[in-house]
Design a protein around this motif. Structure first.
Motif, PDB file in Angstrom:
ATOM      1  N   SER A   1       0.844  -1.199   0.000  1.00 20.69           N
ATOM      2  CA  SER A   1       0.000   0.000   0.000  1.00 20.69           C
ATOM      3  C   SER A   1       0.877   1.246   0.000  1.00 20.69           C
ATOM      4  CB  SER A   1      -0.885  -0.014   1.241  1.00 20.69           C
ATOM      5  OG  SER A   1      -1.618   1.171   1.316  1.00 20.69           O
ATOM      6  N   ILE A   2       0.662   2.132  -0.958  1.00 16.90           N
ATOM      7  CA  ILE A   2       1.531   3.301  -1.084  1.00 16.90           C
ATOM      8  C   ILE A   2       0.757   4.598  -1.187  1.00 16.90           C
ATOM      9  CG2 ILE A   2       3.568   2.204  -2.074  1.00 16.90           C
ATOM     10  CD1 ILE A   2       2.397   2.606  -4.808  1.00 16.90           C
TER      11      ILE A   2
ATOM     12  N   PRO B   1       9.524  -1.535   0.010  1.00 15.19           N
ATOM     13  CA  PRO B   1       9.223  -2.562  -1.006  1.00 15.19           C
ATOM     14  C   PRO B   1       8.688  -1.958  -2.308  1.00 15.19           C
ATOM     15  CG  PRO B   1       8.355  -3.199   1.138  1.00 15.19           C
ATOM     16  CD  PRO B   1       8.758  -1.763   1.252  1.00 15.19           C
ATOM     17  N   ALA B   2       7.841  -0.933  -2.187  1.00 15.21           N
ATOM     18  CA  ALA B   2       7.292  -0.306  -3.398  1.00 15.21           C
ATOM     19  C   ALA B   2       8.391   0.396  -4.194  1.00 15.21           C
ATOM     20  CB  ALA B   2       6.204   0.691  -3.021  1.00 15.21           C
ATOM     21  N   ILE B   3       9.327   1.027  -3.490  1.00 15.32           N
ATOM     22  CA  ILE B   3      10.431   1.710  -4.165  1.00 15.32           C
ATOM     23  C   ILE B   3      11.351   0.685  -4.826  1.00 15.32           C
ATOM     24  CG2 ILE B   3      12.488   3.134  -3.767  1.00 15.32           C
ATOM     25  CD1 ILE B   3      10.760   4.522  -1.525  1.00 15.32           C
ATOM     26  N   ALA B   4      11.625  -0.398  -4.121  1.00 11.54           N
ATOM     27  CA  ALA B   4      12.458  -1.461  -4.712  1.00 11.54           C
ATOM     28  C   ALA B   4      11.798  -2.034  -5.966  1.00 11.54           C
ATOM     29  CB  ALA B   4      12.712  -2.560  -3.682  1.00 11.54           C
ATOM     30  N   ASN B   5      10.470  -2.154  -5.933  1.00 12.77           N
ATOM     31  CA  ASN B   5       9.750  -2.644  -7.119  1.00 12.77           C
ATOM     32  C   ASN B   5       9.906  -1.680  -8.294  1.00 12.77           C
ATOM     33  OD1 ASN B   5       8.888  -4.908  -5.859  1.00 12.77           O
ATOM     34  ND2 ASN B   5       6.758  -4.272  -5.613  1.00 12.77           N
TER      35      ASN B   5
ATOM     36  N   HIS C   1      15.016   7.881   3.676  1.00  6.98           N
ATOM     37  CA  HIS C   1      13.655   8.272   3.280  1.00  6.98           C
ATOM     38  C   HIS C   1      12.911   7.121   2.613  1.00  6.98           C
ATOM     39  CE1 HIS C   1      13.658  12.576   4.328  1.00  6.98           C
ATOM     40  NE2 HIS C   1      14.960  12.475   4.164  1.00  6.98           N
ATOM     41  N   ASP C   2      13.648   6.237   1.943  1.00 11.58           N
ATOM     42  CA  ASP C   2      13.006   5.062   1.337  1.00 11.58           C
ATOM     43  C   ASP C   2      12.518   4.113   2.417  1.00 11.58           C
ATOM     44  OD1 ASP C   2      13.856   6.047  -1.180  1.00 11.58           O
ATOM     45  OD2 ASP C   2      15.839   5.211  -0.773  1.00 11.58           O
TER      46      ASP C   2
ATOM     47  N   GLU D   1      10.881   4.949 -12.043  1.00  5.83           N
ATOM     48  CA  GLU D   1      10.989   3.856 -13.030  1.00  5.83           C
ATOM     49  C   GLU D   1      11.371   4.401 -14.402  1.00  5.83           C
ATOM     50  OE1 GLU D   1       7.377   1.586 -13.439  1.00  5.83           O
ATOM     51  OE2 GLU D   1       8.037   0.745 -15.363  1.00  5.83           O
ATOM     52  N   ASP D   2      10.729   5.484 -14.792  1.00  7.33           N
ATOM     53  CA  ASP D   2      10.982   6.080 -16.112  1.00  7.33           C
ATOM     54  C   ASP D   2      12.435   6.570 -16.207  1.00  7.33           C
ATOM     55  OD1 ASP D   2      10.280   7.068 -18.667  1.00  7.33           O
ATOM     56  OD2 ASP D   2      10.063   9.075 -17.812  1.00  7.33           O
ATOM     57  N   LEU D   3      12.912   7.247 -15.163  1.00  7.48           N
ATOM     58  CA  LEU D   3      14.278   7.787 -15.189  1.00  7.48           C
ATOM     59  C   LEU D   3      15.307   6.654 -15.244  1.00  7.48           C
ATOM     60  CD1 LEU D   3      13.804  10.564 -12.486  1.00  7.48           C
ATOM     61  CD2 LEU D   3      14.233  10.960 -14.916  1.00  7.48           C
ATOM     62  N   VAL D   4      15.122   5.664 -14.403  1.00  9.30           N
ATOM     63  CA  VAL D   4      16.112   4.573 -14.343  1.00  9.30           C
ATOM     64  C   VAL D   4      16.097   3.766 -15.639  1.00  9.30           C
ATOM     65  CG1 VAL D   4      16.779   2.465 -13.106  1.00  9.30           C
ATOM     66  CG2 VAL D   4      16.048   4.491 -11.824  1.00  9.30           C
TER      67      VAL D   4
END
Ligand SMILES: [Fe+2]
Length: 305
Positions: free
Chosen positions: A7-8, A155-159, A148-149, A130-133
């Protein structure tokens, strides 16, 4: 991608006094402060306002040349980007400019130093990450997470990073592909809010490769517990973000943040570089601490035939 996306979507009007991720050190006061900012900065207007300031989108490219052990093969080019802080205090054009500079450098390896968001890991911020990476074409992309992550929703950021093609290292080591298999990247967890285990990460390595340690904060140096390093890359400090002409005034929490506030240094025979990062936190302002990316050119010391 995980089957169950965490959940984000945290509502902007609610008060959150606890970290939504696994990070420690998130006090109720921090939660109250961020809850106020979530309301006051709704719509990301501070970042858009800062966008109008001349030069606000300019990104410094810090280039350094280092030696690799003797061997064959072409030089290794590494791009290092940290502290994107997608959110209300970072103009999106700064992030776009930073990654345009990365693509222009044409790196073999992209390293990412953590702190991808500020406040919440909202879907549009994750889509931007996601777009930048994914916009960087190099085959090897490795990332660590920042405070901050771990406070937002790691988990959402890692995804999102994984969808962009980056592998997140949490106390893990990985050898680079040929012709740089004698080079290893050791990715450490955030020393301030996570569990930093350099011995466990280094134990995964066979032999004595050239070691590039990637850690969000310079404080990772305190957790090396005698482990040798050749290059240590970190962010977190923002170079003070709102700095004075003579240097940083206020720095984030961390015992070594003032000693290694930005730029190159040496310690115990290893080479250190701290990036000021691209984004900002808490206020959408940078003074005397411009955004930067780091490009390393690592060449063989003695080229073997
Ligand atoms: Fe940061």
């Amino acid at each position: 991608m995980l089957r169950n996306e965490p959940s984000i979507d945290f509502p902007w009007w609610k008060v959150r006094l606890r970290a939504a991720g696994r990070g420690g050190g998130y006090s109720p006061w921090r939660g109250l402060f961020e809850s106020v900012l979530r309301v006051v900065y709704r719509g990301d207007w501070p970042a858009r306002l800062w966008s109008f300031v001349p030069g606000a989108h300019e990104v410094v490219v810090a280039r350094y040349c280092l030696d690799l052990p003797a061997g064959t093969g072409r030089p290794l080019r590494v791009a290092f980007v940290s502290d994107l802080h997608a959110g209300p205090t970072t103009p999106e054009p700064v992030l776009r400019a930073g990654f345009e500079a990365v693509r222009a450098a044409n790196p073999d390896v992209l390293l990412l130093g953590g702190d991808y968001v500020f406040l919440d890991a909202e879907p549009q911020r994750l889509a931007l990450i996601e777009d930048l990476v994914s916009s960087v074409a190099c085959p090897t992309k490795l990332a660590v997470l920042g405070n901050h992550d771990l406070w937002a929703c790691d988990p959402a950021i890692a995804n999102a990073l994984a969808r962009g093609g980056a592998r997140v290292l949490v106390n893990e080591s990985i050898r680079l592909p040929e012709p740089w298999s004698d080079v290893a990247v050791i990715g450490l967890d955030d020393p301030g809010t996570g569990i930093c285990d350099s011995a466990g990460a280094a134990a995964q390595l066979d032999g004595q490769p050239f070691r590039i340690v990637l850690c969000h904060s310079p404080d990772g140096l305190l957790h090396l517990s005698g482990e040798r390093f050749d290059v240590f890359l970190a962010g977190h400090t923002h170079g003070g973000q709102v700095a004075a002409p003579w240097g940083p005034v206020v720095l984030p929490h961390g015992a070594l943040c003032r000693q290694f506030s930005a730029g190159p240094a040496t310690l115990n025979g290893g080479w250190i570089c701290v990036s000021r990062g691209l984004g900002g936190v808490e206020v959408p302002v940078r003074t005397f601490a411009p955004p930067d990316i780091v490009v390393l050119e690592l060449s063989r010391k003695n080229q073997l035939e």
